[in-house]
Design an enzyme around this catalytic site. Structure first.
Site, PDB file in Angstrom:
ATOM      1  N   GLY A  13     -21.398  10.578 -24.220  1.00 47.04           N
ATOM      2  CA  GLY A  13     -21.437  10.835 -25.705  1.00 47.04           C
ATOM      3  C   GLY A  13     -20.463  10.261 -26.618  1.00 47.04           C
ATOM      4  O   GLY A  13     -19.846  11.058 -27.403  1.00 47.04           O
ATOM      5  N   SER A  15     -20.453   7.715 -28.830  1.00 48.19           N
ATOM      6  CA  SER A  15     -21.010   7.049 -29.902  1.00 48.19           C
ATOM      7  C   SER A  15     -20.686   7.529 -31.223  1.00 48.19           C
ATOM      8  O   SER A  15     -20.505   6.866 -32.358  1.00 48.19           O
ATOM      9  CB  SER A  15     -22.435   6.835 -29.691  1.00 48.19           C
ATOM     10  OG  SER A  15     -23.301   7.920 -29.742  1.00 48.19           O
ATOM     11  N   ARG A  16     -20.187   9.027 -31.259  1.00 46.24           N
ATOM     12  CA  ARG A  16     -19.858   9.530 -32.599  1.00 46.24           C
ATOM     13  C   ARG A  16     -19.036  10.969 -32.257  1.00 46.24           C
ATOM     14  O   ARG A  16     -18.809  11.234 -31.048  1.00 46.24           O
ATOM     15  CB  ARG A  16     -21.350  10.195 -33.304  1.00 46.24           C
ATOM     16  CG  ARG A  16     -21.766  11.270 -32.670  1.00 46.24           C
ATOM     17  CD  ARG A  16     -22.836  11.838 -33.732  1.00 46.24           C
ATOM     18  NE  ARG A  16     -23.442  13.009 -33.162  1.00 46.24           N
ATOM     19  CZ  ARG A  16     -24.587  13.121 -32.635  1.00 46.24           C
ATOM     20  NH1 ARG A  16     -25.274  12.145 -32.391  1.00 46.24           N
ATOM     21  NH2 ARG A  16     -25.108  14.192 -32.313  1.00 46.24           N
ATOM     22  N   ASP A  64     -29.328   9.835 -20.156  1.00 48.26           N
ATOM     23  CA  ASP A  64     -29.146  11.353 -20.418  1.00 48.26           C
ATOM     24  C   ASP A  64     -28.342  11.670 -19.195  1.00 48.26           C
ATOM     25  O   ASP A  64     -28.642  11.729 -18.210  1.00 48.26           O
ATOM     26  CB  ASP A  64     -30.559  11.667 -20.441  1.00 48.26           C
ATOM     27  CG  ASP A  64     -30.686  13.414 -20.634  1.00 48.26           C
ATOM     28  OD1 ASP A  64     -29.757  13.713 -20.352  1.00 48.26           O
ATOM     29  OD2 ASP A  64     -31.860  13.708 -20.776  1.00 48.26           O
ATOM     30  N   SER A 143     -14.403  24.431 -24.149  1.00 50.62           N
ATOM     31  CA  SER A 143     -14.375  24.942 -25.687  1.00 50.62           C
ATOM     32  C   SER A 143     -13.755  26.248 -25.626  1.00 50.62           C
ATOM     33  O   SER A 143     -13.923  26.975 -24.572  1.00 50.62           O
ATOM     34  CB  SER A 143     -15.645  25.137 -25.859  1.00 50.62           C
ATOM     35  OG  SER A 143     -15.757  25.885 -27.681  1.00 50.62           O
ATOM     36  N   TYR A 156     -24.315  28.386 -24.940  1.00 56.48           N
ATOM     37  CA  TYR A 156     -23.283  27.497 -24.969  1.00 56.48           C
ATOM     38  C   TYR A 156     -22.021  28.011 -24.398  1.00 56.48           C
ATOM     39  O   TYR A 156     -21.317  27.266 -23.579  1.00 56.48           O
ATOM     40  CB  TYR A 156     -23.120  27.018 -26.467  1.00 56.48           C
ATOM     41  CG  TYR A 156     -21.891  25.828 -26.821  1.00 56.48           C
ATOM     42  CD1 TYR A 156     -22.194  24.525 -26.642  1.00 56.48           C
ATOM     43  CD2 TYR A 156     -20.698  26.345 -27.441  1.00 56.48           C
ATOM     44  CE1 TYR A 156     -21.289  23.843 -27.091  1.00 56.48           C
ATOM     45  CE2 TYR A 156     -19.653  25.518 -27.640  1.00 56.48           C
ATOM     46  CZ  TYR A 156     -19.908  24.213 -27.542  1.00 56.48           C
ATOM     47  OH  TYR A 156     -18.877  23.241 -27.958  1.00 56.48           O
ATOM     48  N   LYS A 160     -19.715  26.324 -21.247  1.00 56.33           N
ATOM     49  CA  LYS A 160     -18.323  25.876 -21.273  1.00 56.33           C
ATOM     50  C   LYS A 160     -17.568  26.548 -20.321  1.00 56.33           C
ATOM     51  O   LYS A 160     -16.448  26.119 -19.753  1.00 56.33           O
ATOM     52  CB  LYS A 160     -18.070  25.943 -22.771  1.00 56.33           C
ATOM     53  CG  LYS A 160     -18.612  25.083 -23.675  1.00 56.33           C
ATOM     54  CD  LYS A 160     -18.617  23.491 -23.406  1.00 56.33           C
ATOM     55  CE  LYS A 160     -19.162  22.466 -24.185  1.00 56.33           C
ATOM     56  NZ  LYS A 160     -18.844  21.270 -24.000  1.00 56.33           N
ATOM     57  N   ILE A 189     -13.241  21.699 -34.677  1.00 57.91           N
ATOM     58  CA  ILE A 189     -13.231  20.326 -34.829  1.00 57.91           C
ATOM     59  C   ILE A 189     -14.317  19.815 -35.848  1.00 57.91           C
ATOM     60  O   ILE A 189     -15.488  19.949 -35.631  1.00 57.91           O
ATOM     61  CB  ILE A 189     -13.193  19.480 -33.467  1.00 57.91           C
ATOM     62  CG1 ILE A 189     -12.398  20.041 -32.362  1.00 57.91           C
ATOM     63  CG2 ILE A 189     -12.755  18.230 -33.923  1.00 57.91           C
ATOM     64  CD1 ILE A 189     -10.711  20.164 -32.798  1.00 57.91           C
TER      65      ILE A 189
HETATM   66  P1  NAD Z   1     -21.295  15.565 -31.621  1.00 60.59           P
HETATM   67  O1  NAD Z   1     -22.722  16.340 -31.812  1.00 60.59           O
HETATM   68  O2  NAD Z   1     -20.718  15.051 -32.943  1.00 60.59           O
HETATM   69  O3  NAD Z   1     -21.458  14.686 -30.643  1.00 60.59           O
HETATM   70  C1  NAD Z   1     -22.116  14.873 -29.098  1.00 60.59           C
HETATM   71  C2  NAD Z   1     -22.066  13.610 -28.432  1.00 60.59           C
HETATM   72  O4  NAD Z   1     -22.939  13.928 -27.353  1.00 60.59           O
HETATM   73  C3  NAD Z   1     -23.192  12.669 -29.194  1.00 60.59           C
HETATM   74  O5  NAD Z   1     -22.751  11.381 -28.985  1.00 60.59           O
HETATM   75  C4  NAD Z   1     -24.323  12.793 -28.446  1.00 60.59           C
HETATM   76  O6  NAD Z   1     -25.160  11.776 -28.433  1.00 60.59           O
HETATM   77  C5  NAD Z   1     -24.086  13.099 -27.046  1.00 60.59           C
HETATM   78  N1  NAD Z   1     -25.285  13.712 -26.210  1.00 60.59           N
HETATM   79  C6  NAD Z   1     -25.930  14.816 -26.565  1.00 60.59           C
HETATM   80  N2  NAD Z   1     -26.767  15.004 -25.270  1.00 60.59           N
HETATM   81  C7  NAD Z   1     -26.604  13.879 -24.467  1.00 60.59           C
HETATM   82  C8  NAD Z   1     -27.157  13.748 -23.507  1.00 60.59           C
HETATM   83  N3  NAD Z   1     -28.226  14.581 -23.010  1.00 60.59           N
HETATM   84  N4  NAD Z   1     -26.774  12.635 -22.636  1.00 60.59           N
HETATM   85  C9  NAD Z   1     -25.451  12.068 -22.937  1.00 60.59           C
HETATM   86  N5  NAD Z   1     -24.983  12.309 -24.336  1.00 60.59           N
HETATM   87  C10 NAD Z   1     -25.421  13.282 -24.850  1.00 60.59           C
HETATM   88  O7  NAD Z   1     -20.517  16.735 -31.117  1.00 60.59           O
HETATM   89  P2  NAD Z   1     -18.850  16.825 -31.075  1.00 60.59           P
HETATM   90  O8  NAD Z   1     -18.453  17.917 -31.877  1.00 60.59           O
HETATM   91  O9  NAD Z   1     -18.313  15.321 -31.167  1.00 60.59           O
HETATM   92  O10 NAD Z   1     -18.627  17.524 -29.665  1.00 60.59           O
HETATM   93  C11 NAD Z   1     -18.234  16.713 -28.287  1.00 60.59           C
HETATM   94  C12 NAD Z   1     -17.892  17.487 -27.166  1.00 60.59           C
HETATM   95  O11 NAD Z   1     -16.775  18.383 -27.762  1.00 60.59           O
HETATM   96  C13 NAD Z   1     -18.990  18.442 -26.917  1.00 60.59           C
HETATM   97  O12 NAD Z   1     -19.075  18.480 -25.465  1.00 60.59           O
HETATM   98  C14 NAD Z   1     -18.952  19.936 -27.794  1.00 60.59           C
HETATM   99  O13 NAD Z   1     -19.476  21.091 -26.966  1.00 60.59           O
HETATM  100  C15 NAD Z   1     -17.311  19.878 -27.420  1.00 60.59           C
HETATM  101  N6  NAD Z   1     -16.666  20.837 -28.373  1.00 60.59           N
HETATM  102  C16 NAD Z   1     -16.878  20.547 -29.911  1.00 60.59           C
HETATM  103  C17 NAD Z   1     -16.141  21.198 -30.952  1.00 60.59           C
HETATM  104  C18 NAD Z   1     -16.271  21.325 -32.187  1.00 60.59           C
HETATM  105  O14 NAD Z   1     -15.652  22.196 -32.885  1.00 60.59           O
HETATM  106  N7  NAD Z   1     -16.640  20.226 -32.682  1.00 60.59           N
HETATM  107  C19 NAD Z   1     -15.532  22.397 -30.364  1.00 60.59           C
HETATM  108  C20 NAD Z   1     -15.557  22.717 -28.890  1.00 60.59           C
HETATM  109  C21 NAD Z   1     -15.999  21.754 -27.977  1.00 60.59           C
END
Ligand code: NAD
Length: 248
Positions: A13, A15-16, A64, A143, A156, A160, A189
């Site tokens: 994941g 890419s973003r 995936d 998380s 979720y 986690k 975040i």
């Molecule tokens: P985001 O939605 O911006 O990015 C998620 C990434 O996961 C994307 O690149 C998406 O393409 C990829 N993805 C989704 N399903 C997939 C699959 N089946 N196979 C491969 N890639 C897949 O989310 P984010 O906020 O950047 O989150 C990144 C990680 O951090 C996640 O695991 C999320 O649970 C965790 N997280 C985020 C926060 C927050 O506040 N943003 C807090 C705690 C934990």
């Protein structure tokens, strides 16, 4: 002080959001990168371009993480290209938030399959080459809600919490092979994932954050860099919160 020259990192994941910042951070410190994504190919190609500006090699692989056959192909492809994998960042994750009364079985399964089974699939596939080299750093994205829970996120939070248990067990299993496995527990975040929350929820969350601000993807990326580096060689099986001191 941290230097990833001649090291190869896979960021799922990547890419973003947090994954992209992690990939850029590791590249800025010299690592070659494998960026995994599932959709929005253009986004992945743009990230690759940004990473190559650091003068490192980068490939993108569509896969995936919930599908073990696709994950095994991704690891094979990465090894064909780079002949080694030193760092795995299990970052891919999704949410399907809804109250338990309304949560469908598929909402539960999908979140567990990507967030937890995805970590198992990628870890299992990558430890073979890491064991051979007797070197590996694996960082799993958990998380804070995997520790404290959150209404509307039972699927979720369970995924986690599972990531945390998986991190601690696999770290103990693989420590003697010189493979370090740790988790990061981000708080709130600012990314696409959290942009869907309404302002009322956001301001009530802020009251529990002593730093009085939401985190940025770079805040998480900096801790990943530490855990991926040899500065943390004696740290394994740990969960590091990156949450602005969140009151739990
Ligand atoms: P985001 O939605 O911006 O990015 C998620 C990434 O996961 C994307 O690149 C998406 O393409 C990829 N993805 C989704 N399903 C997939 C699959 N089946 N196979 C491969 N890639 C897949 O989310 P984010 O906020 O950047 O989150 C990144 C990680 O951090 C996640 O695991 C999320 O649970 C965790 N997280 C985020 C926060 C927050 O506040 N943003 C807090 C705690 C934990």
């Amino acid at each position: 002080m941290i230097n990833f020259n001649n090291k190869v990192a896979i960021v799922t994941g990547g890419s973003r959001g947090i994954g992209k910042e992690v990939a850029k951070k590791l590249a800025s410190l010299g690592a070659n990168l494998v960026i995994n994504y599932t959709s929005r190919e253009e986004e992945a190609l743009n990230t690759k371009k940004e990473i190559e500006e650091f003068g490192v090699k980068c490939i993108t692989i569509k896969c995936d993480v919930s599908k073990s056959n696709e994950v095994n192909e991704m690891i094979e492809r990465a090894l064909e290209e780079f002949n080694q994998i030193d760092i795995l960042v299990n970052n891919a994750g999704i949410t399907r938030d809804t109250l338990l009364m309304r949560m469908k079985e598929e909402d539960f399964d999908k979140v567990i399959d990507i967030n937890l089974k995805g970590v198992f699939n990628c870890t299992k596939s990558v430890i073979k080459p890491m064991m051979k080299k007797r070197y590996g750093k694996i960082i799993n994205m958990a998380s804070v809600v995997g520790i404290i829970g959150n209404p509307g996120q039972a699927n979720y939070c369970a995924s986690k919490a599972g990531v945390i248990g998986f991190t601690k067990s696999s770290a103990r299993e693989l420590a003697s092979r010189n493979i370090n496995i740790n988790a990061i527990a981000p708080g709130f975040i600012d990314t696409d994932m959290t942009s869907v929350l309404n302002d009322d929820i956001k301001s009530s969350m802020l009251t529990n954050i002593p730093k009085n601000t939401f985190g940025k993807p770079e805040d998480v990326a900096n801790v990943v860099a530490f855990l991926a580096s040899d500065m943390s060689n004696y740290v394994t099986g740990q969960v590091i919160n990156v949450d602005g001191g969140m009151v739990m």
